[in-house]
Design a protein around this motif. Sequence first.
Motif, PDB file in Angstrom:
ATOM      1  N   GLU A  29      10.962  -9.023 -26.445  1.00  0.00           N
ATOM      2  CA  GLU A  29       9.737  -9.407 -25.738  1.00  0.00           C
ATOM      3  C   GLU A  29       8.789 -10.220 -26.632  1.00  0.00           C
ATOM      4  N   SER A 104      14.891  -0.426 -27.497  1.00  0.00           N
ATOM      5  CA  SER A 104      15.924  -0.522 -26.456  1.00  0.00           C
ATOM      6  C   SER A 104      16.547  -1.910 -26.413  1.00  0.00           C
ATOM      7  N   THR A 105      16.045  -2.840 -27.215  1.00  0.00           N
ATOM      8  CA  THR A 105      16.655  -4.183 -27.247  1.00  0.00           C
ATOM      9  C   THR A 105      18.130  -4.134 -27.669  1.00  0.00           C
ATOM     10  N   LEU A 108      20.344  -2.945 -24.864  1.00  0.00           N
ATOM     11  CA  LEU A 108      20.299  -3.921 -23.749  1.00  0.00           C
ATOM     12  C   LEU A 108      21.223  -5.092 -24.099  1.00  0.00           C
ATOM     13  N   TYR A 129      13.057  -9.470 -16.446  1.00  0.00           N
ATOM     14  CA  TYR A 129      13.006  -9.538 -17.913  1.00  0.00           C
ATOM     15  C   TYR A 129      14.210 -10.341 -18.398  1.00  0.00           C
ATOM     16  N   TYR A 170      21.603  -5.583 -13.810  1.00  0.00           N
ATOM     17  CA  TYR A 170      20.448  -5.158 -14.610  1.00  0.00           C
ATOM     18  C   TYR A 170      19.276  -4.891 -13.668  1.00  0.00           C
ATOM     19  N   CYS A 172      15.416  -3.436 -13.768  1.00  0.00           N
ATOM     20  CA  CYS A 172      14.286  -3.051 -14.612  1.00  0.00           C
ATOM     21  C   CYS A 172      13.277  -2.357 -13.709  1.00  0.00           C
ATOM     22  N   ASN A 176       9.640  -5.795 -15.158  1.00  0.00           N
ATOM     23  CA  ASN A 176       8.886  -6.723 -15.991  1.00  0.00           C
ATOM     24  C   ASN A 176       9.269  -8.124 -15.493  1.00  0.00           C
ATOM     25  N   ALA A 205      12.004   0.988 -19.465  1.00  0.00           N
ATOM     26  CA  ALA A 205      11.026   0.782 -20.547  1.00  0.00           C
ATOM     27  C   ALA A 205       9.618   1.207 -20.126  1.00  0.00           C
ATOM     28  N   TYR A 206       9.301   1.016 -18.819  1.00  0.00           N
ATOM     29  CA  TYR A 206       7.917   1.242 -18.354  1.00  0.00           C
ATOM     30  C   TYR A 206       7.796   2.469 -17.450  1.00  0.00           C
ATOM     31  N   THR A 230      12.577   3.382 -24.104  1.00  0.00           N
ATOM     32  CA  THR A 230      11.989   2.917 -25.361  1.00  0.00           C
ATOM     33  C   THR A 230      10.711   3.680 -25.666  1.00  0.00           C
ATOM     34  N   SER A 232       8.424   1.958 -27.199  1.00  0.00           N
ATOM     35  CA  SER A 232       7.547   0.809 -27.470  1.00  0.00           C
ATOM     36  C   SER A 232       6.356   0.715 -26.528  1.00  0.00           C
ATOM     37  N   LYS A 233       6.427   1.339 -25.369  1.00  0.00           N
ATOM     38  CA  LYS A 233       5.407   1.073 -24.343  1.00  0.00           C
ATOM     39  C   LYS A 233       4.395   2.213 -24.268  1.00  0.00           C
ATOM     40  N   ARG A 241       9.912   0.820 -33.713  1.00  0.00           N
ATOM     41  CA  ARG A 241      11.274   0.583 -33.249  1.00  0.00           C
ATOM     42  C   ARG A 241      12.072   1.867 -32.999  1.00  0.00           C
TER      43      ARG A 241
HETATM   44  C1  LIG Z   1      11.897  -4.529 -19.701  1.00  0.00           C
HETATM   45  C2  LIG Z   1      11.999  -4.380 -21.161  1.00  0.00           C
HETATM   46  N1  LIG Z   1      13.080  -3.834 -21.671  1.00  0.00           N
HETATM   47  C3  LIG Z   1      13.239  -3.681 -22.984  1.00  0.00           C
HETATM   48  C4  LIG Z   1      12.258  -4.087 -23.851  1.00  0.00           C
HETATM   49  C5  LIG Z   1      12.548  -3.927 -25.302  1.00  0.00           C
HETATM   50  O1  LIG Z   1      11.653  -3.192 -25.981  1.00  0.00           O
HETATM   51  P1  LIG Z   1      11.981  -2.542 -27.388  1.00  0.00           P
HETATM   52  O2  LIG Z   1      13.139  -3.222 -28.023  1.00  0.00           O
HETATM   53  O3  LIG Z   1      10.719  -2.725 -28.131  1.00  0.00           O
HETATM   54  O4  LIG Z   1      12.307  -1.130 -27.087  1.00  0.00           O
HETATM   55  C6  LIG Z   1      11.083  -4.667 -23.360  1.00  0.00           C
HETATM   56  C7  LIG Z   1      10.013  -5.119 -24.239  1.00  0.00           C
HETATM   57  O5  LIG Z   1       9.000  -5.596 -23.835  1.00  0.00           O
HETATM   58  C8  LIG Z   1      10.963  -4.823 -21.973  1.00  0.00           C
HETATM   59  O6  LIG Z   1       9.887  -5.386 -21.425  1.00  0.00           O
END
Ligand SMILES: Cc1ncc(COP(=O)(O)O)c(C=O)c1O
Length: 394
Positions: A29, A104-105, A108, A129, A170, A172, A176, A205-206, A230, A232-233, A241
């Motif tokens: 992202e 989670s990148t 993914l 996304y 995929y 989401c 996103n 993620a959200y 993740t 991250s959010k 990470r």
């Molecule tokens: C939909 C979605 N998936 C995965 C990620 C990956 O996040 P991270 O690698 O920080 O866990 C993001 C990051 O913004 C995202 O928006």
Amino acid sequence: MPSQNLSPFSRRSFLQLSAAATAFHMVTEPMLAAAAAHRPFTTDGVFIDSNENPLGPGQSARDAMSAIIPQGGRYCDNLTDDLVHTFAQLEGLNPEWVHVFPGSTPPLHFGVVAFTSPQKSYVTADPGYEAGMHAAAATQARVVKVPLTKTYAHDVKAMIAAAPNAGLFYICNPNNPTGTLTPHADVEYLVENKPKGSIVMVDEAYIHFCDAPSTLDLVKAGKDVVVLRTFSKTYGMAGLRCGFAIARPDLLEKVMNAAGWNFMPITAVVAATASLKDTRLVPERKRINATIRQETFQWLDRNGYSYTASESNCFLLDTKRPAKQVIDAMAQQNVFIGRVWPVLPTCTRITVGTHEEMEKFQAALQKVMRGTVAFSMQPETPARNLRWHSRLLS
Ligand SMILES: Cc1ncc(COP(=O)(O)O)c(C=O)c1O
């Protein structure tokens, strides 16, 4: 916000790699946000362009990280096991079905690498996304982009119809960039009716920002589903990470075969474990985000703007003109908003920041939209990612 010491050159050049090289080059992202931005590399400003959490890690996570610093000379893999067991216990999962990654990148990206090929398409929503589409480029899979429904949910029937040779769907949820939800029943329909041999990847993620049910129940039922999570959010740990892939061991093994294995940073792991054990964290953050999002929506309503009915920490704002102009004009006000999805060229993504950040966003938007400040589109250059971006997304 993206790190200050990653040069503009490296931010842009990662997008110009050969297909073979992209197998190992994940797109995240902050890279996508930086690729679309015309902004200085500074922390001075309002950064609501990368769906970050301005609150950062919770206090329990901060305490856990401070306490682990003296052990930083050791790999301490047992701490990763603790995290897996804590999560598995909370969610009623078999720990063998959970794997920890630095965000989670990686799952993914490598999940797409594992399950797509020139013969097995990558199927995604539009707007959606983009990271998985970049991974699909590595396997030279056909990317099938299916418009969201009128309510901005994934159109699962259209997704199935569009790709009888799908390798990976995929989803989401919440999506996103729209922040909108796809009903659990629709994901179930997709799982039951998808082509044989394909899998459904549900990116949650959200998920903690909303009240929607998770699809972990489908994983537990042994379906062809990989769920991504993740820290991250909602947990505010994007820079630390940490994330999970949750799936049947045979599916997880395929992801792992593509991703390889490495130790996790122990700071991220203990922060994640402490965050999971802190039962007040998610409800509190969810409430804060929902309150600020609602205040922002009320202000947008009063001022006649249209936006997607998000249940997450981001939404699409319709600027009723090429959104790129608005993004650039906002940047001149030191307010950095998200990018444009080519399918909706008058819309741009806004991340829900703090109350103060959203007040600055509102003041800048009013100036820009009322024409108090001049629009000045930054020229595109061949090096800019937008060129690449529109090639992939159009
Ligand atoms: C939909 C979605 N998936 C995965 C990620 C990956 O996040 P991270 O690698 O920080 O866990 C993001 C990051 O913004 C995202 O928006």
